[in-house]
Design a protein around this motif. Sequence first.
Motif, PDB file in Angstrom:
ATOM      1  N   ASP A   1       0.818  -1.201   0.000  1.00 34.54           N
ATOM      2  CA  ASP A   1       0.000   0.000   0.000  1.00 34.54           C
ATOM      3  C   ASP A   1       0.866   1.272   0.000  1.00 34.54           C
ATOM      4  O   ASP A   1       0.677   2.178  -0.816  1.00 34.54           O
ATOM      5  CB  ASP A   1      -0.887  -0.079   1.260  1.00 34.54           C
ATOM      6  N   VAL A   2       1.843   1.314   0.916  1.00 35.14           N
ATOM      7  CA  VAL A   2       2.674   2.523   1.028  1.00 35.14           C
ATOM      8  C   VAL A   2       3.578   2.661  -0.209  1.00 35.14           C
ATOM      9  O   VAL A   2       3.761   3.754  -0.736  1.00 35.14           O
ATOM     10  CB  VAL A   2       3.494   2.511   2.342  1.00 35.14           C
ATOM     11  N   ALA A   3       4.101   1.525  -0.715  1.00 33.09           N
ATOM     12  CA  ALA A   3       4.950   1.604  -1.907  1.00 33.09           C
ATOM     13  C   ALA A   3       4.133   2.149  -3.087  1.00 33.09           C
ATOM     14  O   ALA A   3       4.625   2.979  -3.868  1.00 33.09           O
ATOM     15  CB  ALA A   3       5.536   0.239  -2.240  1.00 33.09           C
ATOM     16  N   ALA A   4       2.881   1.708  -3.191  1.00 37.98           N
ATOM     17  CA  ALA A   4       2.035   2.192  -4.289  1.00 37.98           C
ATOM     18  C   ALA A   4       1.788   3.692  -4.148  1.00 37.98           C
ATOM     19  O   ALA A   4       1.831   4.439  -5.132  1.00 37.98           O
ATOM     20  CB  ALA A   4       0.706   1.440  -4.293  1.00 37.98           C
ATOM     21  N   LYS A   5       1.546   4.134  -2.905  1.00 40.76           N
ATOM     22  CA  LYS A   5       1.289   5.569  -2.692  1.00 40.76           C
ATOM     23  C   LYS A   5       2.521   6.380  -3.068  1.00 40.76           C
ATOM     24  O   LYS A   5       2.413   7.447  -3.670  1.00 40.76           O
ATOM     25  CB  LYS A   5       0.921   5.826  -1.230  1.00 40.76           C
ATOM     26  N   LEU A   6       3.701   5.892  -2.695  1.00 37.59           N
ATOM     27  CA  LEU A   6       4.930   6.627  -3.011  1.00 37.59           C
ATOM     28  C   LEU A   6       5.163   6.650  -4.523  1.00 37.59           C
ATOM     29  O   LEU A   6       5.534   7.681  -5.084  1.00 37.59           O
ATOM     30  CB  LEU A   6       6.128   5.996  -2.293  1.00 37.59           C
ATOM     31  N   SER A   7       4.924   5.521  -5.180  1.00 32.84           N
ATOM     32  CA  SER A   7       5.119   5.479  -6.634  1.00 32.84           C
ATOM     33  C   SER A   7       4.182   6.473  -7.311  1.00 32.84           C
ATOM     34  O   SER A   7       4.585   7.178  -8.239  1.00 32.84           O
ATOM     35  CB  SER A   7       4.857   4.078  -7.182  1.00 32.84           C
ATOM     36  N   ALA A   8       2.933   6.519  -6.804  1.00 28.98           N
ATOM     37  CA  ALA A   8       1.972   7.449  -7.402  1.00 28.98           C
ATOM     38  C   ALA A   8       2.426   8.894  -7.235  1.00 28.98           C
ATOM     39  O   ALA A   8       2.034   9.764  -8.012  1.00 28.98           O
ATOM     40  CB  ALA A   8       0.598   7.252  -6.767  1.00 28.98           C
ATOM     41  N   ARG A   9       3.235   9.173  -6.228  1.00 29.48           N
ATOM     42  CA  ARG A   9       3.716  10.535  -6.017  1.00 29.48           C
ATOM     43  C   ARG A   9       5.100  10.733  -6.642  1.00 29.48           C
ATOM     44  O   ARG A   9       5.815  11.672  -6.315  1.00 29.48           O
ATOM     45  CB  ARG A   9       3.773  10.856  -4.523  1.00 29.48           C
ATOM     46  N   GLY A  10       5.487   9.818  -7.483  1.00 27.98           N
ATOM     47  CA  GLY A  10       6.694  10.044  -8.276  1.00 27.98           C
ATOM     48  C   GLY A  10       7.981   9.493  -7.682  1.00 27.98           C
ATOM     49  O   GLY A  10       9.063   9.734  -8.214  1.00 27.98           O
ATOM     50  N   PHE A  11       7.903   8.736  -6.587  1.00 30.65           N
ATOM     51  CA  PHE A  11       9.133   8.161  -6.030  1.00 30.65           C
ATOM     52  C   PHE A  11       9.363   6.777  -6.639  1.00 30.65           C
ATOM     53  O   PHE A  11       8.407   6.060  -6.921  1.00 30.65           O
ATOM     54  CB  PHE A  11       9.036   8.043  -4.507  1.00 30.65           C
ATOM     55  N   ARG A  12      10.626   6.432  -6.783  1.00 32.33           N
ATOM     56  CA  ARG A  12      10.918   5.082  -7.280  1.00 32.33           C
ATOM     57  C   ARG A  12      10.971   4.160  -6.065  1.00 32.33           C
ATOM     58  O   ARG A  12      11.995   4.078  -5.374  1.00 32.33           O
ATOM     59  CB  ARG A  12      12.238   5.101  -8.046  1.00 32.33           C
ATOM     60  N   ALA A  13       9.830   3.536  -5.791  1.00 26.82           N
ATOM     61  CA  ALA A  13       9.698   2.762  -4.546  1.00 26.82           C
ATOM     62  C   ALA A  13       9.296   1.328  -4.842  1.00 26.82           C
ATOM     63  O   ALA A  13       8.641   1.057  -5.847  1.00 26.82           O
ATOM     64  CB  ALA A  13       8.639   3.409  -3.661  1.00 26.82           C
ATOM     65  N   ALA A  14       9.702   0.406  -3.974  1.00 32.65           N
ATOM     66  CA  ALA A  14       9.285  -0.993  -4.103  1.00 32.65           C
ATOM     67  C   ALA A  14       9.038  -1.573  -2.718  1.00 32.65           C
ATOM     68  O   ALA A  14       9.589  -1.093  -1.725  1.00 32.65           O
ATOM     69  CB  ALA A  14      10.370  -1.791  -4.820  1.00 32.65           C
ATOM     70  N   ALA A  15       8.178  -2.611  -2.688  1.00 30.42           N
ATOM     71  CA  ALA A  15       7.844  -3.253  -1.412  1.00 30.42           C
ATOM     72  C   ALA A  15       8.642  -4.533  -1.251  1.00 30.42           C
ATOM     73  O   ALA A  15       8.857  -5.253  -2.221  1.00 30.42           O
ATOM     74  CB  ALA A  15       6.351  -3.577  -1.394  1.00 30.42           C
ATOM     75  N   ILE A  16       9.110  -4.796  -0.040  1.00 32.55           N
ATOM     76  CA  ILE A  16       9.604  -6.157   0.232  1.00 32.55           C
ATOM     77  C   ILE A  16       8.958  -6.658   1.527  1.00 32.55           C
ATOM     78  O   ILE A  16       8.846  -5.924   2.499  1.00 32.55           O
ATOM     79  CB  ILE A  16      11.153  -6.287   0.319  1.00 32.55           C
ATOM     80  N   ASN A  17       8.508  -7.895   1.473  1.00 31.16           N
ATOM     81  CA  ASN A  17       7.921  -8.507   2.663  1.00 31.16           C
ATOM     82  C   ASN A  17       8.140 -10.003   2.595  1.00 31.16           C
ATOM     83  O   ASN A  17       8.655 -10.520   1.598  1.00 31.16           O
ATOM     84  CB  ASN A  17       6.423  -8.157   2.761  1.00 31.16           C
ATOM     85  N   GLY A  18       7.765 -10.687   3.643  1.00 31.71           N
ATOM     86  CA  GLY A  18       8.037 -12.117   3.757  1.00 31.71           C
ATOM     87  C   GLY A  18       7.345 -12.980   2.711  1.00 31.71           C
ATOM     88  O   GLY A  18       7.723 -14.128   2.500  1.00 31.71           O
ATOM     89  N   ASP A  19       6.313 -12.431   2.045  1.00 32.52           N
ATOM     90  CA  ASP A  19       5.602 -13.185   1.014  1.00 32.52           C
ATOM     91  C   ASP A  19       6.348 -13.196  -0.308  1.00 32.52           C
ATOM     92  O   ASP A  19       6.092 -14.031  -1.170  1.00 32.52           O
ATOM     93  CB  ASP A  19       4.244 -12.511   0.748  1.00 32.52           C
ATOM     94  N   ILE A  20       7.240 -12.236  -0.478  1.00 32.08           N
ATOM     95  CA  ILE A  20       7.956 -12.114  -1.749  1.00 32.08           C
ATOM     96  C   ILE A  20       9.135 -13.089  -1.720  1.00 32.08           C
ATOM     97  O   ILE A  20       9.903 -13.093  -0.757  1.00 32.08           O
ATOM     98  CB  ILE A  20       8.415 -10.650  -1.956  1.00 32.08           C
ATOM     99  N   PRO A  21       9.248 -13.932  -2.741  1.00 31.18           N
ATOM    100  CA  PRO A  21      10.313 -14.933  -2.729  1.00 31.18           C
ATOM    101  C   PRO A  21      11.692 -14.301  -2.536  1.00 31.18           C
ATOM    102  O   PRO A  21      11.941 -13.180  -2.990  1.00 31.18           O
ATOM    103  CB  PRO A  21      10.209 -15.589  -4.110  1.00 31.18           C
TER     104      PRO A  21
END
Length: 623
Positions: free
Chosen positions: A280-300
């Motif tokens: 959610d937060v990564a998407a919000k940052l991307s929408a505001r022009g930041f180059r952002a990505a999410a990492i969490n335990g679900d991501i291989p």
Amino acid sequence: MTLPAGTQTENPTAAEESGPSFNELGLDPRVLATIERLGYETPSPIQAQTIPLLASGRDVVGLAQTGTGKTAAFALPALTRMAQAYDEGELGSTPNTLVLAPTRELAIQVAEAFSTYAAEVPGVSVLPIYGGAPYGPQLAGLRRGANVVVGTPGRVIDHMSKGSLDLSEIKHLILDEADEMLRMGFAEEVDKILAQTPAEKQVALFSATMPRAIRRISEDYLTDPVEVSVKTKTTTGANIRQRFVFIKHHAKPEALVRIMETEPHDAAIVFVRTRSATEDVAAKLSARGFRAAAINGDIPQNLREKTVEQLKDGRIDVLVATDVAARGLDVERISHVFNYDIPLDTESYVHRIGRTGRAGRSGEAVLFVTPREKRMLRNIEKATRQQVEQMSLPTVADVNASRLEKFSERITETLSGEDLEEYRGLVSRYVQEHNTPAEDVAAALVAMVHDGRPLLMDEAGDDELARQAAQSFDRTDRDGREDRGGRGERGPRGKSGPPTADAGNAIYKIAVGKKDGVNPGHIVGAITGEANLRGNQVGSINIYPTFSLVELPESLSPQQLDALSSARVGGRPLRIERDSGPHGTRRFDDGGRRGARKGPRKGGFGGEGGPGKRDRKAHWKDR
Ligand code: AMP
């Protein structure tokens, strides 16, 4: 009681080491499924230590504060045992679990959390009962059957003496914030309740401190308890500047963007609590022009490594991560760590901020603290033996100044760095053919680059967010839920004046009132259930005969308002609208039913009310 030697356990896990996973704590698969759905990745220290003990039937004394995850620490094992009882056909509708909480607000909060955790366990129904609210709906709830009752001691006693609360089948009794209950003068009530429950029951006592009176309760009513506490001594690097912003929960995304827009940074890591929040937060940052990505335990793992590589080589600048996913992360260019969600324990805090200030560089750590989390901030300061300084939020004007500066820099860089010959020719041709000044052409090109989005924020309005965050922060103050209307009651500030909203909030009117038999718990339940709001985003609630006034974020989206309008309490739609106040003087013979007693009870306690104790004078004048 002196605890037998060897029963005292210290938290063995530094956040850097990996502790047990939820799967290893002896929880029922249905409870685990809910934890998975909620996106909790790893047990907090108090959970890792307490859950296996409670699941195996031991009594526990837990030294833990609010915000450490202690609600799940006692709810998940109780639910595990209730799930087993259900499978064996032994889970009835008589109260099986009783949680005693010091304030009405905490009772509501714990009941909400308990229901959430119980989502997949059949046959569980949770009821909060607390003072200052009408008896009718609580009596109806008890009659319908509730096997988890979360109550404030005074009201629990009232129901016991009315015969409406049957404690004969209590299997789990939890004392939440026990020191707070005693401090509020509830010792006698707590004793009476403990004495009237069956001898064969499991007791869990949670307390932030361990004064003598709590030791006595533990000696008198707990059987061979294990004491668990969370280690708090930690150190942080001196090269990391630590600051916090005092902010309401719903304003966090905007606050993050404002800081990132105005504060020079290289790479940043944003810590959140759940998997869904990373996305959610990564998407919000991307929408505001930041180059952002999410990492969490679900991501291989291999994908996570790829993302970290991208952060290292500058293809992305912001990682939004859970604690688990960021374990051991070592990227020199991380200049900023944002504790977007406050960590559940102080060791996580130290681990998180240690992701910056690597290789001898300096680093910046920014912590978001919501009104409810003041105590957690104090714990962090105590544990790290450092004061975290308050920072103000950049204003709209600051953001705009920074945008203009970056805009100019980009032009200057492009002018000096690129071969513009071909473009210059195109522009001159346009200027000549259309007889248009070059400034107009440049302005059109800027608009094209911005694709309809304004370059600057609107400065006309009142900059509520910055003003709110700039409010001085009283470190001696209690947590937010206890700031309003006395002892955690949801009530207006002031005695009988019109309800007023905190900064960033507004007063909304809903079409259900006292005549519909509603209480604040129903309203909070309906609002949080339908509008995707958290309980702590619901402020004061005033219940009048035919309608109620509720304090909610002023930034509710049209979708949220739509959902709320058709939400129902007691079968009646809320028909929510922004409140514009009455025209002319409106008088109520019974005043706003705030659910709050006016006068102190014995020992200065003001958190519970008996029946009929209403403020008969309250009236609300035209605004
Ligand atoms: P509590 O101390 O029980 O009030 O919990 C504080 C907050 O942490 C609540 O918002 C919980 O939903 C959340 N929480 C509790 N346990 C965990 C966990 N293991 N992982 C992530 N969030 C959690």
